[in-house]
Design an enzyme around this catalytic site. Structure first.
Site: not given
Lengths: 102, 485
Positions: B75, B150, B174
């Site tokens: 990420k 997210s 997330s």
């Protein structure tokens, strides 16, 4: 909890948060934040008078390490991301007046 | 063999047995990325040259380890000393981190190859990737739908076989929510299990890094490699790391599975409700006891979370002032103007809203009414779990109420987006581990969309949580299913 958020309060909070907001943004922010504050006021339903606040999931405090010298980042690496620089310094607008006194 | 169509452990073993080389593997993934990343937008940056160089080193025997040659996506809120670390924000569009995130570094030390960095909701604030400054990621199962967030880019990258495993961060769901919406295993470890060093901070008392994988065994392996104390993160737990991979095969005896009515509401999609029933039957079949538990403060999780998380975020994001790194406005009038305009130009609307909310609840006159009260309710929520875990070993519940939603469906009203996390936020507030496992598919207008089941466990009990997750995995039998691209 306090009543509905005003535009004046939003401008004050934006100043505290160092966020420049336009008039349109202030109006939008007032509406959307009011809705969120209204929703979170749900927490008032609970009696928390005898509850200890919990800031952290794990019980830990004062994690110490030995005070041993070790290398930090080099000035080159640190300055590499600076938007404006004058090595070995980062440039910013003037903070202190020329007028003296201080 | 096609190295992109197996499991992480399957690929690792194939490379170790020289059935396929690391170079062939990386090339195969890069080829897929060329073809499928443009429509899906999972990666923001891909490190072709670095990845091929590391692959050659694996093939030459210079890089060894339990993940030698395995391509992983990280990420883009995890710092790497190569490439950019943007948090999908204009604020950090050109930021090059001077150091490496510990979790990423540990994977690399074990031989993994980082293929690239993936799209997220700006600064991990969101549940759909629609808050990314570089465009949203599309769900590989249906490109008209969100991948969740997210960590949506990391989930979509794996779902589309653009990597063999990926890393996300979970502050309120997330990792688990996008795992559910993309048909993957997503694990949020106990707070402190994995170092947060080099993870760009959103809400420091809630953030935790964890893996996305196709299987539970793959998840155990990545957790194994990433876990452990890090002197660079004083909140990382200084306790031994169990043998997650080895213990996966230990028998489950005398297990007690908790069901809480607060998580089994009528709001759940019928497919989700049926998946829960099927999982309950599977646990019973294996001799588990099903017990009812009460988590009465569940409904207060979202309001508590949005006070605690935004308060911490407003403080953490104060560092983006246009001075030392990140976006700086042009021709500022003075220093305050430099701060205020740099931040106004660098942050997107949702990040601004959260900074405002966080600043407000911490401000003089409102601190007690909002922030302090939320911290007290946080303790009540943790107390619910403490009591529940006296009666059961893990709580079985949905990860989300239903499958992935369409783009734009929830963007007008921030509250509706926040409610997405209703089943996931409480684990972060309490610090306990949670795992989402594929539980089946909902069929919407002829399109198959994955749904996820969640298991919430006791602190540092990931080993048992993974063994329980494997029961659902075996029962649902959908971990090998892949979207048609």
């Amino acid at each position: 909890m306090p009543q509905k958020l005003t535009e004046q309060e939003v401008r004050h909070v934006a100043k505290l948060g160092r966020l420049r907001l336009g008039d349109h943004e202030v109006r939008q922010m007032t509406d959307k934040l009011s809705a969120v504050l209204d929703y979170v006021s749900k927490l008032n339903e609970l009696d928390v008078s005898n509850v200890e606040p919990m800031a952290h999931a794990m019980d830990m405090a004062n994690v110490l390490r030995d005070d041993v010298e070790r290398p930090g980042l080099s000035i080159d690496l640190v300055l590499a991301n600076a938007p404006e620089q004058s090595p070995p310094f980062i440039k910013v607008p003037k903070v202190i007046d020329d007028g003296g006194g201080a | 063999m096609d190295p992109t169509q197996t499991t992480l452990i399957g690929l690792r073993d194939a490379i170790a047995a020289r059935k396929v080389s690391a170079t062939e593997t990386v090339k195969a993934y890069l080829h897929r990325i060329d073809r499928y990343n443009p429509p899906i937008n999972a990666y923001h940056e891909v490190y072709d040259d670095l990845a091929l160089k590391r692959a050659a080193d694996v093939d030459a025997g210079n890089i060894k380890g339990p993940l030698a040659g395995v391509p992983i996506a990280a990420k883009d809120n995890m710092c790497t000393s190569y490439g950019r670390t943007t948090c999908s924000s204009r604020m950090l569009e050109n930021f090059r981190a001077p150091y490496d995130c510990t979790a990423v570094k540990k994977l690399e030390d074990a031989g993994a190859i980082i293929l690239g960095k993936t799209i997220l909701d700006e600064f991990a604030m969101g549940s759909s990737t629609e808050n990314s400054a570089f465009g949203p990621t599309r769900n590989p199962w249906d490109r008209d739908r969100v991948p969740g967030g997210s960590s949506g880019g990391s989930a979509a990258a794996l779902a589309a076989d653009l990597c063999a495993g990926s890393l996300g961060s979970d502050t309120g769901g997330s990792i688990r929510q996008p795992a559910a919406l993309c048909g993957l295993v997503g694990l949020k470890p106990t707070y402190g299990r994995v170092s947060r060093y080099g993870l760009v901070a959103f809400a420091s008392s809630l953030d935790q890094i964890g893996p996305f994988t196709r299987t539970v065994a793959d998840s155990a392996l990545l957790l194994q490699v990433m876990s452990g104390h890090d002197p660079l993160d004083s909140t990382s737990a200084d306790i031994p790391v169990p043998d997650y991979v080895g213990e996966l095969n230990q028998p489950l005896t005398g297990v007690r599975i908790g069901l809480a009515k607060q998580y089994l509401s009528d709001a759940n999609d019928p497919v989700v409700a049926k998946a829960i029933d099927d999982a309950v039957a599977a646990f019973k079949k294996r001799g588990a006891t099903i017990v009812e538990v009460d988590l009465p403060h569940t409904q207060y999780g979202i309001p508590t979370y949005y006070i605690v998380a935004t308060a911490e975020a407003s403080s953490n994001l104060a560092r983006y002032d246009g001075v030392r790194y990140g976006h700086r406005t042009e021709h500022p009038e003075d220093l305050i103007d430099l701060y205020s305009r740099s931040r106004a130009e660098g942050f997107g609307p949702e990040v601004k809203r959260r900074i405002m909310l966080g600043t407000y609840v911490l401000s003089s006159g409102y601190y007690d009414a909002y922030y302090l009260r939320a911290l007290k309710v946080r303790r009540l929520i943790k107390g619910d779990f403490d009591k529940a875990f006296e009666k059961c070993d893990a709580v079985l519940c949905p990860t989300t109420t239903g499958p992935a939603f369409r783009f734009g469906e929830k963007t007008d009203n921030p509250l509706e987006m926040y409610l997405n996390d209703v089943y996931t936020v409480n684990a972060n507030l309490a610090g306990i581990p949670g795992v989402s496992v594929p539980g089946g598919f909902a069929t919407v207008n002829g399109t198959k969309l994955p749904i996820g089941l969640q298991l919430l466990g006791k602190v540092f009990d990931e080993s048992r949580l993974l063994r329980l997750a494997a029961v659902i995995e075996a029962e649902a039998g959908c971990s090998a299913q892949r979207p048609k691209l």
